[in-house]
Design a protein around this motif. Sequence first.
Motif, PDB file in Angstrom:
ATOM      1  N   CYS A   1      44.873  -0.454 -27.849  1.00 21.48           N
ATOM      2  CA  CYS A   1      43.477  -0.851 -27.130  1.00 21.48           C
ATOM      3  C   CYS A   1      42.462  -1.197 -28.168  1.00 21.48           C
TER       4      CYS A   1
ATOM      5  N   LYS B   1      34.351   0.516 -24.196  1.00 17.90           N
ATOM      6  CA  LYS B   1      35.241  -0.507 -24.798  1.00 17.90           C
ATOM      7  C   LYS B   1      34.045  -0.627 -26.297  1.00 17.90           C
TER       8      LYS B   1
ATOM      9  N   ARG C   1      30.205 -15.633 -32.007  1.00 17.28           N
ATOM     10  CA  ARG C   1      29.519 -16.588 -31.195  1.00 17.28           C
ATOM     11  C   ARG C   1      28.042 -16.301 -30.823  1.00 17.28           C
TER      12      ARG C   1
ATOM     13  N   ARG D   1      42.957  -4.740 -29.673  1.00 22.64           N
ATOM     14  CA  ARG D   1      42.574  -5.537 -28.693  1.00 22.64           C
ATOM     15  C   ARG D   1      40.855  -5.947 -28.734  1.00 22.64           C
ATOM     16  N   TRP D   2      40.474  -4.790 -28.422  1.00 19.51           N
ATOM     17  CA  TRP D   2      38.974  -4.715 -28.391  1.00 19.51           C
ATOM     18  C   TRP D   2      38.175  -5.285 -29.548  1.00 19.51           C
ATOM     19  N   ARG D   3      38.715  -4.957 -30.739  1.00 18.33           N
ATOM     20  CA  ARG D   3      37.984  -5.243 -31.839  1.00 18.33           C
ATOM     21  C   ARG D   3      38.005  -6.958 -32.100  1.00 18.33           C
ATOM     22  N   SER D   4      39.281  -7.309 -31.525  1.00 18.63           N
ATOM     23  CA  SER D   4      39.186  -8.677 -31.689  1.00 18.63           C
ATOM     24  C   SER D   4      38.445  -9.473 -30.532  1.00 18.63           C
ATOM     25  N   VAL D   5      37.949  -8.942 -29.637  1.00 18.10           N
ATOM     26  CA  VAL D   5      37.221  -9.509 -28.419  1.00 18.10           C
ATOM     27  C   VAL D   5      35.760  -9.256 -29.125  1.00 18.10           C
ATOM     28  N   TYR D   6      35.357  -8.104 -29.575  1.00 15.73           N
ATOM     29  CA  TYR D   6      34.172  -7.789 -30.010  1.00 15.73           C
ATOM     30  C   TYR D   6      33.857  -8.623 -31.253  1.00 15.73           C
ATOM     31  N   ARG D   7      34.566  -8.854 -32.070  1.00 14.37           N
ATOM     32  CA  ARG D   7      34.344  -9.823 -33.337  1.00 14.37           C
ATOM     33  C   ARG D   7      34.219 -11.131 -33.072  1.00 14.37           C
ATOM     34  N   ALA D   8      35.080 -11.672 -32.083  1.00 11.71           N
ATOM     35  CA  ALA D   8      34.762 -13.097 -31.478  1.00 11.71           C
ATOM     36  C   ALA D   8      33.510 -13.308 -30.775  1.00 11.71           C
ATOM     37  N   SER D   9      32.986 -12.249 -30.036  1.00  6.97           N
ATOM     38  CA  SER D   9      31.687 -12.269 -29.384  1.00  6.97           C
ATOM     39  C   SER D   9      30.756 -12.143 -30.313  1.00  6.97           C
TER      40      SER D   9
END
Length: 103
Positions: A70, A35, A84, A73-81
């Motif tokens: 996919c 991912k 942070r 979704r993964w870009r969204s999680v990656y950017r949020a991470s």
Amino acid sequence: MSKRLFSAFEQKQLESNPNVNHVSDRSISYAADFKVRAVQENLSGKGPMAIFLDHGFDLKLFGSDKPGECLKRWRSVYRASWKREHWSSFFEDLICRRTIKKG
């Protein structure tokens, strides 16, 4: 969840890919490192279908729309991470600088 059902043969075929953790009759669980690599390649300009093809996936098994879904979704999680981690390290640096100035 997908409306498409994977046959036992398709599940085994997908699970033989090292970038897949698990496959059920309705879903695919991808390896975390895949991912991250996929998102990094995508952010560098590589298209979702090309990424999946280069990593050994047969798009006939789940369609040409799945890679894009996919990656979205993964870009969204990656950017949020990333935000942070970036912000927490920014504040840690800021606190360190203030502590050094006081000392």
